[in-house]
Design a protein around this motif. Sequence first.
Motif, PDB file in Angstrom:
ATOM      1  N   ASP A 149       0.849  -1.187   0.000  1.00  0.00           N
ATOM      2  CA  ASP A 149       0.000   0.000   0.000  1.00  0.00           C
ATOM      3  C   ASP A 149       0.887   1.240   0.000  1.00  0.00           C
ATOM      4  O   ASP A 149       2.085   1.166   0.314  1.00  0.00           O
ATOM      5  N   ILE A 150       0.301   2.383  -0.329  1.00  0.00           N
ATOM      6  CA  ILE A 150       1.106   3.612  -0.405  1.00  0.00           C
ATOM      7  C   ILE A 150       0.313   4.786   0.155  1.00  0.00           C
ATOM      8  O   ILE A 150      -0.890   4.915  -0.101  1.00  0.00           O
TER       9      ILE A 150
ATOM     10  N   TYR B 221       6.629  12.972  -5.931  1.00  0.00           N
ATOM     11  CA  TYR B 221       6.314  12.311  -4.667  1.00  0.00           C
ATOM     12  C   TYR B 221       4.915  11.696  -4.633  1.00  0.00           C
ATOM     13  O   TYR B 221       4.366  11.458  -3.568  1.00  0.00           O
ATOM     14  N   LEU B 222       4.352  11.439  -5.807  1.00  0.00           N
ATOM     15  CA  LEU B 222       3.151  10.624  -5.930  1.00  0.00           C
ATOM     16  C   LEU B 222       3.375   9.631  -7.054  1.00  0.00           C
ATOM     17  O   LEU B 222       3.719  10.034  -8.178  1.00  0.00           O
ATOM     18  N   VAL B 223       3.217   8.352  -6.766  1.00  0.00           N
ATOM     19  CA  VAL B 223       3.366   7.296  -7.761  1.00  0.00           C
ATOM     20  C   VAL B 223       2.093   6.455  -7.734  1.00  0.00           C
ATOM     21  O   VAL B 223       1.677   6.010  -6.655  1.00  0.00           O
ATOM     22  N   PRO B 224       1.419   6.248  -8.869  1.00  0.00           N
ATOM     23  CA  PRO B 224       0.185   5.459  -8.869  1.00  0.00           C
ATOM     24  C   PRO B 224       0.400   4.081  -8.252  1.00  0.00           C
ATOM     25  O   PRO B 224       1.446   3.458  -8.428  1.00  0.00           O
ATOM     26  N   LYS B 225      -0.616   3.599  -7.548  1.00  0.00           N
ATOM     27  CA  LYS B 225      -0.499   2.302  -6.875  1.00  0.00           C
ATOM     28  C   LYS B 225      -0.275   1.168  -7.868  1.00  0.00           C
ATOM     29  O   LYS B 225       0.318   0.137  -7.529  1.00  0.00           O
ATOM     30  N   SER B 226      -0.738   1.343  -9.108  1.00  0.00           N
ATOM     31  CA  SER B 226      -0.570   0.294 -10.115  1.00  0.00           C
ATOM     32  C   SER B 226       0.893   0.061 -10.466  1.00  0.00           C
ATOM     33  O   SER B 226       1.247  -0.999 -10.987  1.00  0.00           O
ATOM     34  N   TYR B 227       1.762   1.027 -10.168  1.00  0.00           N
ATOM     35  CA  TYR B 227       3.191   0.869 -10.436  1.00  0.00           C
ATOM     36  C   TYR B 227       3.851  -0.089  -9.455  1.00  0.00           C
ATOM     37  O   TYR B 227       5.002  -0.487  -9.653  1.00  0.00           O
ATOM     38  N   LEU B 228       3.146  -0.458  -8.396  1.00  0.00           N
ATOM     39  CA  LEU B 228       3.717  -1.330  -7.370  1.00  0.00           C
ATOM     40  C   LEU B 228       3.270  -2.778  -7.515  1.00  0.00           C
ATOM     41  O   LEU B 228       3.687  -3.631  -6.727  1.00  0.00           O
ATOM     42  N   VAL B 229       2.431  -3.071  -8.489  1.00  0.00           N
ATOM     43  CA  VAL B 229       1.928  -4.431  -8.674  1.00  0.00           C
ATOM     44  C   VAL B 229       2.578  -5.056  -9.903  1.00  0.00           C
ATOM     45  O   VAL B 229       3.188  -4.377 -10.729  1.00  0.00           O
ATOM     46  N   THR B 230       2.428  -6.378 -10.023  1.00  0.00           N
ATOM     47  CA  THR B 230       2.958  -7.081 -11.189  1.00  0.00           C
ATOM     48  C   THR B 230       2.098  -6.776 -12.409  1.00  0.00           C
ATOM     49  O   THR B 230       0.987  -6.264 -12.294  1.00  0.00           O
ATOM     50  N   ASP B 231       2.609  -7.113 -13.581  1.00  0.00           N
ATOM     51  CA  ASP B 231       1.894  -6.825 -14.821  1.00  0.00           C
ATOM     52  C   ASP B 231       0.536  -7.512 -14.875  1.00  0.00           C
ATOM     53  O   ASP B 231      -0.431  -6.968 -15.423  1.00  0.00           O
TER      54      ASP B 231
ATOM     55  N   PHE C 240      -3.770  -0.400  -1.900  1.00  0.00           N
ATOM     56  CA  PHE C 240      -4.489   0.862  -1.666  1.00  0.00           C
ATOM     57  C   PHE C 240      -3.534   2.048  -1.767  1.00  0.00           C
ATOM     58  O   PHE C 240      -2.342   1.940  -1.453  1.00  0.00           O
ATOM     59  N   ALA C 241      -4.094   3.185  -2.163  1.00  0.00           N
ATOM     60  CA  ALA C 241      -3.353   4.450  -2.159  1.00  0.00           C
ATOM     61  C   ALA C 241      -4.170   5.476  -1.386  1.00  0.00           C
ATOM     62  O   ALA C 241      -5.377   5.610  -1.591  1.00  0.00           O
ATOM     63  N   ILE C 242      -3.492   6.207  -0.480  1.00  0.00           N
ATOM     64  CA  ILE C 242      -4.156   7.168   0.402  1.00  0.00           C
ATOM     65  C   ILE C 242      -3.507   8.542   0.241  1.00  0.00           C
ATOM     66  O   ILE C 242      -2.278   8.667   0.268  1.00  0.00           O
TER      67      ILE C 242
ATOM     68  N   PRO D 252      -0.435  18.114 -13.982  1.00  0.00           N
ATOM     69  CA  PRO D 252      -0.873  17.013 -14.855  1.00  0.00           C
ATOM     70  C   PRO D 252      -0.011  15.762 -14.737  1.00  0.00           C
ATOM     71  O   PRO D 252      -0.513  14.644 -14.916  1.00  0.00           O
ATOM     72  N   GLU D 253       1.271  15.940 -14.423  1.00  0.00           N
ATOM     73  CA  GLU D 253       2.155  14.782 -14.260  1.00  0.00           C
ATOM     74  C   GLU D 253       1.748  13.917 -13.065  1.00  0.00           C
ATOM     75  O   GLU D 253       2.107  12.740 -12.986  1.00  0.00           O
ATOM     76  N   CYS D 254       1.024  14.508 -12.124  1.00  0.00           N
ATOM     77  CA  CYS D 254       0.629  13.790 -10.900  1.00  0.00           C
ATOM     78  C   CYS D 254      -0.826  13.351 -10.922  1.00  0.00           C
ATOM     79  O   CYS D 254      -1.306  12.735  -9.957  1.00  0.00           O
ATOM     80  N   ALA D 255      -1.543  13.680 -11.997  1.00  0.00           N
ATOM     81  CA  ALA D 255      -2.995  13.482 -12.026  1.00  0.00           C
ATOM     82  C   ALA D 255      -3.389  12.017 -11.893  1.00  0.00           C
ATOM     83  O   ALA D 255      -4.351  11.684 -11.197  1.00  0.00           O
ATOM     84  N   GLU D 256      -2.670  11.111 -12.553  1.00  0.00           N
ATOM     85  CA  GLU D 256      -3.039   9.693 -12.491  1.00  0.00           C
ATOM     86  C   GLU D 256      -2.982   9.165 -11.066  1.00  0.00           C
ATOM     87  O   GLU D 256      -3.876   8.440 -10.613  1.00  0.00           O
ATOM     88  N   ALA D 257      -1.933   9.536 -10.338  1.00  0.00           N
ATOM     89  CA  ALA D 257      -1.791   9.072  -8.957  1.00  0.00           C
ATOM     90  C   ALA D 257      -2.923   9.614  -8.085  1.00  0.00           C
ATOM     91  O   ALA D 257      -3.477   8.898  -7.240  1.00  0.00           O
ATOM     92  N   VAL D 258      -3.276  10.879  -8.288  1.00  0.00           N
ATOM     93  CA  VAL D 258      -4.356  11.486  -7.502  1.00  0.00           C
ATOM     94  C   VAL D 258      -5.696  10.838  -7.834  1.00  0.00           C
ATOM     95  O   VAL D 258      -6.480  10.486  -6.948  1.00  0.00           O
ATOM     96  N   ASN D 259      -5.955  10.643  -9.121  1.00  0.00           N
ATOM     97  CA  ASN D 259      -7.263  10.142  -9.553  1.00  0.00           C
ATOM     98  C   ASN D 259      -7.478   8.672  -9.219  1.00  0.00           C
ATOM     99  O   ASN D 259      -8.627   8.222  -9.132  1.00  0.00           O
ATOM    100  N   THR D 260      -6.421   7.909  -9.041  1.00  0.00           N
ATOM    101  CA  THR D 260      -6.574   6.482  -8.740  1.00  0.00           C
ATOM    102  C   THR D 260      -6.422   6.187  -7.251  1.00  0.00           C
ATOM    103  O   THR D 260      -6.456   5.020  -6.851  1.00  0.00           O
ATOM    104  N   ALA D 261      -6.275   7.213  -6.424  1.00  0.00           N
ATOM    105  CA  ALA D 261      -6.183   6.998  -4.975  1.00  0.00           C
ATOM    106  C   ALA D 261      -7.529   6.501  -4.448  1.00  0.00           C
ATOM    107  O   ALA D 261      -8.594   6.875  -4.946  1.00  0.00           O
ATOM    108  N   ASP D 262      -7.471   5.658  -3.420  1.00  0.00           N
ATOM    109  CA  ASP D 262      -8.681   5.079  -2.842  1.00  0.00           C
ATOM    110  C   ASP D 262      -9.316   5.978  -1.788  1.00  0.00           C
ATOM    111  O   ASP D 262     -10.490   5.822  -1.450  1.00  0.00           O
ATOM    112  N   PHE D 263      -8.542   6.894  -1.242  1.00  0.00           N
ATOM    113  CA  PHE D 263      -9.065   7.792  -0.200  1.00  0.00           C
ATOM    114  C   PHE D 263      -8.290   9.096  -0.291  1.00  0.00           C
ATOM    115  O   PHE D 263      -7.067   9.101  -0.432  1.00  0.00           O
TER     116      PHE D 263
END
Length: 778
Positions: free
Chosen positions: A470-471, A509-519, A528-530, A540-551
């Motif tokens: 989790d992140i 300093y935001l990395v999408p949670k999907s970058y931590l899982v296997t393919d 989870f991402a919080i 815009p470079e950080c938008a994916e990480a923000v939009n895919t956060a769970d909380f």
Amino acid sequence: MIGIVATFTAIWYYTSSKNAVATQHLVQNILSNNEDDISREQFMAVLTTYQLLAGVCMALLAKFILQRFGEAKEYEKEINLKRVDYSNLTKELDQKKNKSVMTMLQEYISALDKRPFLLVGMFHSLGSLFTNLGFAYGSTSVVQIIKLLEPIETLILTVIYAQSFSSVTAKKSISIVVIMTGTAILLFQKKKDVSVSVFSVAFALLSGLSLSFRNVIVKHFQREKVEKTALNGIRKFLEITAAAGMIISCLPLLFAIKNLPRFSMMIINCEWYGFQAILFHGLYNLASISVLSFISAPSHSLLNVGKRISNILVASIAFGEKIGQEGILGLAIAFIGGVTYSVNASKPPITNKPKRFFSVILLLVCVFFSCKELVQNVSKSPNAEIMQVPSRERKVILLGPHDRYNFGDLLFAKVLKRLLEDRAGYNRENILFGGVVSTNMSIYGGEENIYSMKKLQQMSREDSEKGPYDIIYTGGEAMGCTHGCAAGMMPNQEMRNQAINEKIYGCGYLVPKSYLVTDSEKDRPSNFAIINSMGGSTNPECAEAVNTADFGSFRDPKFPSYPDSAVMTKELYAKEIDIIADQVMDEMFPSAFETKYIAVHHKVHGMVPDKLAASLDVVSKETNATIVFFAAGIVPGHDSFDKYKEVAGLMEQPSIVYEGTNVWKVVALISRSEALISTSLHCRIMAFIFFRPRFTWCTENKHKNYIETYDSKDSMGCMAPASDIWPTLSDYYGSNPKITQEMTEETYNWAVRKYLRVFDSWSAMLRKKYEEPLNLLN
């Protein structure tokens, strides 16, 4: 006609979900930020009044349009409603003393008014009010789950009102079992993720009862059928809503007249959420009753169950609430029960007494055990400190700018680390720290082992036992910092080169949670991402990480908004800070027994040194205190000891440049100071939590936003850069100061409670068992 029904149904579903989400946003922003000085009941009474009055206006407009353009025939005959002569009511009751209490109650209700739509309006208004109160005390999805029970409540009220069990069939009894089973599974799944408020459940049940009572009365008084047209639906909606609006309008006048202007401004100023909560409430009711005008009541009931399920799904998406496999199963079971209940039976009602008796007993048994289960599931109060959490245990990454010396960023990591250990039950080895480089920050009071996200990405993918990790995005304004921005903040070229080589994502300093899982898991990551008390805008470079956060929780006026996690520093580290403060005093004043000092920090490069020196001389002379300059960050673009020394050299009064670069020494220095003069938000927060006078030169919107929301109302707000100090700071001094620290202490305790609640909410998503957090407020 199918096309018309489909259109109205789509509008009904869409506007209902928009109303629920908007109202929940409104609650989170207004009620949670003003919980100590606002009545939820009064506020929701005002909101409900506006919603019903807006509904009347919409119905009048729709009625005018349909009549104006000739899309309706002449008015059909109005619904023939029963009449009871008031003059004969007393005589009848005297003549029939042997009647049952329920019979007399039924006759009294029938005689209550010659136009029973007022009675219908009363229950309609109560249903709307109770629904909003359910939102005020709990989440949208919980309210919608409980309201799945409305068909059951309608059946029970029909039996009671008609004093007949003829409407209870075996099919309906089985349907009730199915609906209750699905609802219980949904509620159990929901309670795993968040605490369920007993008040939210109670108001949701009362809402269902009120609306069910409304439907039963309408059905009881209805005699003649009318042609199924949109105009008839609008006329019925107008009649009910107008009566409800007249009744509910009395509540603000009786109970909230003093706060009516204030509540009204809160609703209006809450971006678009107040407007949406009012607009979509009227639209979805208008669409619902229009659909009812074209189809049968059972078909409408079936669509209503579908609407509840739709709202649960939309709310879960909007607020990042996990449904899970159990939740999906519960939704499916509840829907099947709703279909079974609503579809017309091919067989007539049960007339055989043994079979009817069996059906009634089955109904009562199901109601009993369902209520028992609901009570058990919500027996904890909404403020209880025990929380239920999912069955999972993984390592967690704290990702933030704690790989360099910046005051607030180092505090976030320390606060979250201790809270995760002491309040959420994490083992220390399961908490990892991520940055753009691997480094050791212990010399600055930070963490010893900080890993680059490239290294943590590899560890997360290869850890078959506690991965993927989790992140948690720790806070600050990291959403606006690209990887290039983060690399540029490194203290030397070697670390900047390392950051560039270790890059895995465009945001620092935001990395999408999907970058931590296997393919194989990338499309549906299980981790989870919080977002923890973030501020600022999103690059815009950080938008994916923000939009895919769970909380997500934000410290700026976003939704939902919560205090900065730095407010927890004293609660978690008071003893350590006190010990370090003695060391700092010895370092600053080695030969003095006790010395008063004013702590000063600034990074406003446009300040004129001689003017600042003169202003600080006045402060030092008036308070008989030494001026102590300190740094809250030494990364590029932050503090400069050379600037401090220049100003100190121009001063006539005593001054010191304290060159400690340790986060705990800075906290300790502020904790013992007479006052703080600063441009740093987190230095301001430290002065706030230690109840010190505070003067802040505001250089960014984040200062103004946070001070106005989470500092005490009587504290001095933002001051313009380079403005004179003593004329404002003097309000804290003298024999009868204008500003004391009493309100600060109250506000501080409120902020701590508020942050702990949001921490409990998102940490519950990450843990596996019951935990009893420490009571940090005692």
